[in-house]
Design a protein around this motif. Sequence first.
Motif, PDB file in Angstrom:
ATOM      1  N   LEU A 258     -63.744  -9.083 -10.778  1.00 16.23           N
ATOM      2  CA  LEU A 258     -64.229  -8.353 -12.275  1.00 16.23           C
ATOM      3  C   LEU A 258     -64.667  -9.972 -12.325  1.00 16.23           C
ATOM      4  O   LEU A 258     -65.205  -9.940 -13.881  1.00 16.23           O
ATOM      5  CB  LEU A 258     -63.802  -7.494 -13.118  1.00 16.23           C
ATOM      6  N   LEU A 259     -63.356 -10.592 -12.323  1.00 10.61           N
ATOM      7  CA  LEU A 259     -62.887 -11.628 -13.368  1.00 10.61           C
ATOM      8  C   LEU A 259     -63.552 -13.021 -12.356  1.00 10.61           C
ATOM      9  O   LEU A 259     -63.506 -14.242 -12.858  1.00 10.61           O
ATOM     10  CB  LEU A 259     -62.032 -12.184 -13.000  1.00 10.61           C
ATOM     11  N   SER A 260     -64.502 -12.972 -11.456  1.00  8.02           N
ATOM     12  CA  SER A 260     -65.396 -13.877 -10.767  1.00  8.02           C
ATOM     13  C   SER A 260     -66.644 -14.240 -10.878  1.00  8.02           C
ATOM     14  O   SER A 260     -67.470 -12.443 -10.788  1.00  8.02           O
ATOM     15  CB  SER A 260     -65.410 -13.248  -9.664  1.00  8.02           C
ATOM     16  N   PRO A 261     -67.421 -15.802 -11.689  1.00  2.38           N
ATOM     17  CA  PRO A 261     -68.863 -15.526 -11.941  1.00  2.38           C
ATOM     18  C   PRO A 261     -69.516 -15.346 -11.155  1.00  2.38           C
ATOM     19  O   PRO A 261     -70.507 -15.147 -11.197  1.00  2.38           O
ATOM     20  CB  PRO A 261     -68.785 -17.105 -12.028  1.00  2.38           C
TER      21      PRO A 261
ATOM     22  N   GLY B 296     -65.161 -17.300 -21.193  1.00  3.34           N
ATOM     23  CA  GLY B 296     -66.253 -16.604 -20.795  1.00  3.34           C
ATOM     24  C   GLY B 296     -67.187 -17.238 -20.171  1.00  3.34           C
ATOM     25  O   GLY B 296     -66.967 -18.462 -19.961  1.00  3.34           O
ATOM     26  N   PHE B 297     -68.648 -16.829 -20.147  1.00  4.45           N
ATOM     27  CA  PHE B 297     -70.278 -17.261 -18.632  1.00  4.45           C
ATOM     28  C   PHE B 297     -70.741 -17.145 -19.700  1.00  4.45           C
ATOM     29  O   PHE B 297     -71.205 -16.647 -20.649  1.00  4.45           O
ATOM     30  CB  PHE B 297     -69.775 -16.293 -17.846  1.00  4.45           C
ATOM     31  N   GLU B 298     -71.426 -18.273 -19.321  1.00  7.87           N
ATOM     32  CA  GLU B 298     -72.980 -18.510 -19.662  1.00  7.87           C
ATOM     33  C   GLU B 298     -73.613 -18.214 -18.733  1.00  7.87           C
ATOM     34  O   GLU B 298     -73.327 -18.145 -17.447  1.00  7.87           O
ATOM     35  CB  GLU B 298     -73.092 -19.953 -19.982  1.00  7.87           C
TER      36      GLU B 298
ATOM     37  N   THR C  57     -71.773 -19.471 -15.162  1.00 11.55           N
ATOM     38  CA  THR C  57     -71.018 -19.906 -15.416  1.00 11.55           C
ATOM     39  C   THR C  57     -69.897 -19.867 -16.149  1.00 11.55           C
ATOM     40  O   THR C  57     -70.110 -19.289 -17.138  1.00 11.55           O
ATOM     41  CB  THR C  57     -71.211 -21.725 -15.587  1.00 11.55           C
ATOM     42  N   GLY C  58     -68.639 -20.563 -15.656  1.00 10.54           N
ATOM     43  CA  GLY C  58     -67.738 -19.997 -16.740  1.00 10.54           C
ATOM     44  C   GLY C  58     -66.418 -19.467 -16.300  1.00 10.54           C
ATOM     45  O   GLY C  58     -66.428 -19.765 -15.172  1.00 10.54           O
TER      46      GLY C  58
END
Length: 171
Positions: A20-23, A43-45, A37-38
């Motif tokens: 769940l935490l892996s981009p 946070g992620f983009e 990314t991120g």
Amino acid sequence: MQLSDSRTINADVATVWAALLSPEVLKECVPGCQEMTGSPSEGFEAVVVQKVGPVKATFKGGVTLSEMVELASLKISGEGKGGAAGFAKGGADVRLEADGDQTVLHYDVEAKVGGKLAQLGSRIIDGFAKKMADQFFDNFQNAVGAPEALVTAGAEDGEQKKGWFKRLSGG
């Protein structure tokens, strides 16, 4: 639009939590995701291309993880702008529950749209949002743990099949 459901994943809670935490996992699981990314803390983009009814749009936006209780629950929130098509935003409250060597992932999803997309009508939007959520969690279930049929078939010849994330993480 609101939706609640759960999935049984053939992996332990720690493996599901890490996924769940892996981009990389999120990019593979979000339908139409071109780029992710991120990091979980910042946070992620994301860039996602989707067709909703007659409207095709490229959404650029951010995804944040909050209310994280390690190995137990988290909140995923996202918002994307699709230019002339409008915007989409939503979130999911995710809870993990150990069930032997499997994990039950419970989720409550909420989604909203605006702009041209909102003009398509709630039936189209609700159907699309449900399809997106189902696809994401199907993809996640298959990436993290082997599908139920594979585990059963593999168990007969003494070998347990693994999803690609578990193979990569050595789980």
